[in-house]
Design a protein around this motif. Structure first.
Motif, PDB file in Angstrom:
ATOM      1  N   ASP A 215     106.635 -46.959-111.673  1.00  0.00           N
ATOM      2  CA  ASP A 215     105.958 -46.021-110.789  1.00  0.00           C
ATOM      3  C   ASP A 215     106.895 -44.885-110.374  1.00  0.00           C
ATOM      4  O   ASP A 215     106.506 -43.717-110.328  1.00  0.00           O
ATOM      5  N   THR A 216     108.138 -45.239-110.076  1.00  0.00           N
ATOM      6  CA  THR A 216     109.125 -44.230-109.664  1.00  0.00           C
ATOM      7  C   THR A 216     109.690 -43.483-110.864  1.00  0.00           C
ATOM      8  O   THR A 216     109.817 -42.252-110.850  1.00  0.00           O
ATOM      9  N   PHE A 217     110.045 -44.225-111.891  1.00  0.00           N
ATOM     10  CA  PHE A 217     110.673 -43.630-113.071  1.00  0.00           C
ATOM     11  C   PHE A 217     109.619 -43.435-114.150  1.00  0.00           C
ATOM     12  O   PHE A 217     109.224 -44.380-114.852  1.00  0.00           O
ATOM     13  N   SER A 218     109.145 -42.198-114.262  1.00  0.00           N
ATOM     14  CA  SER A 218     108.061 -41.870-115.179  1.00  0.00           C
ATOM     15  C   SER A 218     108.302 -40.458-115.711  1.00  0.00           C
ATOM     16  O   SER A 218     109.012 -39.658-115.102  1.00  0.00           O
ATOM     17  N   PRO A 219     107.706 -40.107-116.853  1.00  0.00           N
ATOM     18  CA  PRO A 219     107.919 -38.778-117.424  1.00  0.00           C
ATOM     19  C   PRO A 219     107.389 -37.667-116.526  1.00  0.00           C
ATOM     20  O   PRO A 219     106.488 -37.874-115.714  1.00  0.00           O
ATOM     21  N   GLY A 220     107.944 -36.485-116.701  1.00  0.00           N
ATOM     22  CA  GLY A 220     107.506 -35.300-115.962  1.00  0.00           C
ATOM     23  C   GLY A 220     108.084 -34.061-116.603  1.00  0.00           C
ATOM     24  O   GLY A 220     108.853 -34.145-117.569  1.00  0.00           O
ATOM     25  N   SER A 221     107.750 -32.915-116.075  1.00  0.00           N
ATOM     26  CA  SER A 221     108.206 -31.642-116.626  1.00  0.00           C
ATOM     27  C   SER A 221     109.722 -31.501-116.469  1.00  0.00           C
ATOM     28  O   SER A 221     110.241 -31.555-115.347  1.00  0.00           O
ATOM     29  N   ARG A 222     110.416 -31.306-117.600  1.00  0.00           N
ATOM     30  CA  ARG A 222     111.877 -31.135-117.535  1.00  0.00           C
ATOM     31  C   ARG A 222     112.225 -29.817-116.845  1.00  0.00           C
ATOM     32  O   ARG A 222     113.146 -29.756-116.035  1.00  0.00           O
ATOM     33  N   ALA A 223     111.487 -28.759-117.153  1.00  0.00           N
ATOM     34  CA  ALA A 223     111.782 -27.456-116.552  1.00  0.00           C
ATOM     35  C   ALA A 223     111.624 -27.500-115.032  1.00  0.00           C
ATOM     36  O   ALA A 223     112.467 -26.977-114.289  1.00  0.00           O
ATOM     37  N   GLU A 224     110.556 -28.132-114.566  1.00  0.00           N
ATOM     38  CA  GLU A 224     110.342 -28.222-113.120  1.00  0.00           C
ATOM     39  C   GLU A 224     111.398 -29.105-112.457  1.00  0.00           C
ATOM     40  O   GLU A 224     111.853 -28.810-111.341  1.00  0.00           O
ATOM     41  N   ALA A 225     111.784 -30.185-113.121  1.00  0.00           N
ATOM     42  CA  ALA A 225     112.823 -31.063-112.572  1.00  0.00           C
ATOM     43  C   ALA A 225     114.161 -30.331-112.486  1.00  0.00           C
ATOM     44  O   ALA A 225     114.908 -30.493-111.504  1.00  0.00           O
ATOM     45  N   LEU A 226     114.468 -29.508-113.485  1.00  0.00           N
ATOM     46  CA  LEU A 226     115.702 -28.721-113.454  1.00  0.00           C
ATOM     47  C   LEU A 226     115.715 -27.802-112.235  1.00  0.00           C
ATOM     48  O   LEU A 226     116.732 -27.683-111.534  1.00  0.00           O
ATOM     49  N   GLU A 227     114.602 -27.179-111.965  1.00  0.00           N
ATOM     50  CA  GLU A 227     114.523 -26.290-110.799  1.00  0.00           C
ATOM     51  C   GLU A 227     114.698 -27.074-109.497  1.00  0.00           C
ATOM     52  O   GLU A 227     115.373 -26.620-108.575  1.00  0.00           O
ATOM     53  N   ARG A 228     114.117 -28.274-109.441  1.00  0.00           N
ATOM     54  CA  ARG A 228     114.202 -29.062-108.209  1.00  0.00           C
ATOM     55  C   ARG A 228     115.624 -29.515-107.907  1.00  0.00           C
ATOM     56  O   ARG A 228     115.977 -29.719-106.748  1.00  0.00           O
ATOM     57  N   ILE A 229     116.443 -29.668-108.950  1.00  0.00           N
ATOM     58  CA  ILE A 229     117.839 -30.066-108.692  1.00  0.00           C
ATOM     59  C   ILE A 229     118.790 -28.860-108.706  1.00  0.00           C
ATOM     60  O   ILE A 229     120.004 -29.026-108.679  1.00  0.00           O
ATOM     61  N   GLY A 230     118.208 -27.650-108.757  1.00  0.00           N
ATOM     62  CA  GLY A 230     119.012 -26.446-108.598  1.00  0.00           C
ATOM     63  C   GLY A 230     119.618 -25.882-109.863  1.00  0.00           C
ATOM     64  O   GLY A 230     120.629 -25.167-109.798  1.00  0.00           O
ATOM     65  N   LEU A 231     119.016 -26.144-111.017  1.00  0.00           N
ATOM     66  CA  LEU A 231     119.529 -25.627-112.289  1.00  0.00           C
ATOM     67  C   LEU A 231     118.474 -24.757-112.961  1.00  0.00           C
ATOM     68  O   LEU A 231     117.270 -24.912-112.725  1.00  0.00           O
ATOM     69  N   HIS A 232     118.931 -23.834-113.818  1.00  0.00           N
ATOM     70  CA  HIS A 232     118.017 -22.961-114.552  1.00  0.00           C
ATOM     71  C   HIS A 232     117.228 -23.765-115.581  1.00  0.00           C
ATOM     72  O   HIS A 232     117.689 -24.784-116.094  1.00  0.00           O
ATOM     73  N   ARG A 233     116.036 -23.257-115.883  1.00  0.00           N
ATOM     74  CA  ARG A 233     115.135 -23.972-116.783  1.00  0.00           C
ATOM     75  C   ARG A 233     115.674 -24.117-118.202  1.00  0.00           C
ATOM     76  O   ARG A 233     115.205 -24.987-118.949  1.00  0.00           O
ATOM     77  N   ASP A 234     116.611 -23.247-118.603  1.00  0.00           N
ATOM     78  CA  ASP A 234     117.131 -23.336-119.979  1.00  0.00           C
ATOM     79  C   ASP A 234     118.424 -24.147-120.060  1.00  0.00           C
ATOM     80  O   ASP A 234     119.093 -24.164-121.088  1.00  0.00           O
ATOM     81  N   THR A 235     118.768 -24.862-118.982  1.00  0.00           N
ATOM     82  CA  THR A 235     120.006 -25.649-118.952  1.00  0.00           C
ATOM     83  C   THR A 235     119.892 -26.884-119.839  1.00  0.00           C
ATOM     84  O   THR A 235     118.856 -27.550-119.878  1.00  0.00           O
TER      85      THR A 235
END
Length: 434
Positions: A215-235
């Motif tokens: 439930d906690t560990f499941s797939p999601g958007s990599r680009a959006e996750a990068l933004e949420r942790i403070g990194l650019h989408r192309d990282t």
């Protein structure tokens, strides 16, 4: 590799279990100090046992005088703080000196309840087992033991500069294997190690892989996750999660990143090496190991050190990563690898211990022989430069992780508990001290 016992329709079901986690509390944040996969295991199993009507008391050492005697972790799950030895965090190698007051604390708890309060004792790690086997003998109940790591196994695969496990631990584990009614191995590899290194009997051994919180560990958007942790989408995030110590080998990832940038300098503007975790073990004595290494290799600008994260934030780090790297010298299972795959992120891991079970080689990730940074760099480079290869592994990763659920773990543990509570082929656990 297990010794099944016919259960029958009348197989006993435990109503209350005494779980022993002496050296680390299930309330501690995984990823720092001595808290890691064992903590996650104890918490997840206890919660699901309680959901099935089996109450769980987790005994752990009190590290502060202000800690409550009892903390409810979840309905049906209580953490009991036992005062044993000085407060504060103690080196695991000194904790054996404080076993007696810890055991007395367990005895006092049981003595205040009705006779037969606990049906079974389950110890996690060898120190917990030493205490648990005495309690099991005193209460006349079966003793189940999970080692999680073993001294002889760790000493056979030491990282350069790491200290071997002490002989007292080796002898303690030898004794514990003889005394336990049942031994839980995370993988077939661990079961073989218990047999080959410690002489465990086939009828003692039951192989039950840990699970993952899907439930906690499941797939999601990599680009959006990068933004949420403070990194650019192309990282391109190369991620390490775990305790920072030589055994876990985060230095191998940093060296591999240096090799990768030497091969392809154009990646520098988009590459981040993320290390999520806190100092542990020998790492406590060399707190600047990773920063000094990164500086010496000229990659300090791409290395990002992060403290341990709560589970939901950690899931975002996994989703944001191009790949999670698990280069450990020894792993009884490798929960980080499974959590990463559950989030749809492939893993590059060392072909050691339980990682061969946690990662399906060339299906959900890649297993690497040895710890040569050049070999890791080659696999990382391919995952970055071959999108089709990355996509293939990323698609299969959650499917592999889904085969390792906590519900399955608890179902299998309950079968072992039932077998231990029926008339046993094994003698009741002997006393830990004669």
């Amino acid at each position: 590799m297990s010794g099944p016992v016919p259960l029958g329709d009348q197989a006993a079901v435990p109503s209350r279990i005494a779980t022993v986690s002496l050296h680390t509390s299930p309330l501690d944040q995984p990823g720092t100090g001595d808290a890691g996969g064992l903590n996650v295991y104890v918490v997840e199993v206890a919660r699901r046992m309680a959901e099935r009507g089996v109450a769980v008391d987790v005994f752990t050492r009190a590290t502060k005088p202000s800690l409550p005697a009892v903390v409810e972790l979840a309905p049906g799950v209580n953490v009991r703080h036992v005062h044993a030895g000085p407060y504060g965090r103690l080196d695991k190698n000194t904790l054996a000196e404080h076993l007696c007051p810890f055991i007395f604390g367990m005895m006092r708890t049981e003595a205040q309840a009705e006779p037969g309060h606990y049906d079974l004792v389950h110890g996690h790690y060898w120190l917990s087992g030493k205490a648990g086997v005495v309690a099991a003998r005193r209460w006349g109940v079966p003793m189940v033991q999970s080692m999680h790591t073993m001294a002889r196994v760790k000493n056979a695969a030491l990282a350069e500069g790491d200290s071997p496990e002490p002989e007292d631990r080796v002898r303690g584990e030898d004794q514990l294997v003889r005394q336990a009614d049942r031994l839980i191995a995370n993988t077939e590899d661990e079961a073989l190690q218990l047999s080959d290194f410690y002489g465990a009997r086939p009828e003692q051994l039951h192989t039950i892989p840990p699970g993952v919180d899907l439930d906690t560990f499941s797939p999601g958007s990599r680009a959006e996750a990068l933004e949420r942790i403070g990194l650019h989408r192309d990282t391109h995030l190369l991620l390490f999660v775990g305790r920072v110590q030589r055994l876990k080998a985060p230095d191998v990832l940093i060296r591999a990143a240096a090799e990768l940038l030497e091969q392809e300098p154009s990646l520098r503007d988009r590459l981040v090496v993320g290390v999520v975790g806190g100092l542990s073990g020998g790492g406590m004595h060399e707190p600047r190991m990773l920063t000094d290494l990164a500086r010496s290799l000229g990659v300090a600008d791409v290395v990002r050190l992060e403290p341990p994260q709560d589970r939901r934030r950690l899931a975002d780090f996994y989703r944001a990563a191009t790949v999670t790297v698990v280069p450990s010298y020894s792993e009884s299972f490798g929960l980080v690898a499974v959590e990463s795959q559950a989030c749809g992120t492939p893993v590059v891991a060392a072909r050691v211990g339980g990682l061969s079970t946690a990662v399906s080689d060339r299906v959900s990730g890649v297993l690497v022989d040895g710890h040569d940074p050049r070999h890791y760099a080659a696999e990382l480079h391919r995952l970055i430069r071959e999108p089709a290869w990355h996509a293939r592994l990323a698609e299969a990763a959650p499917e592999h992780a889904a085969t390792l659920s906590w519900s399955r773990t608890v179902d299998d543990l309950l079968d072992v508990y039932r077998s231990a509570l029926t008339p046993r082929a094994l003698p009741l656990a002997e006393a830990a001290c004669r």
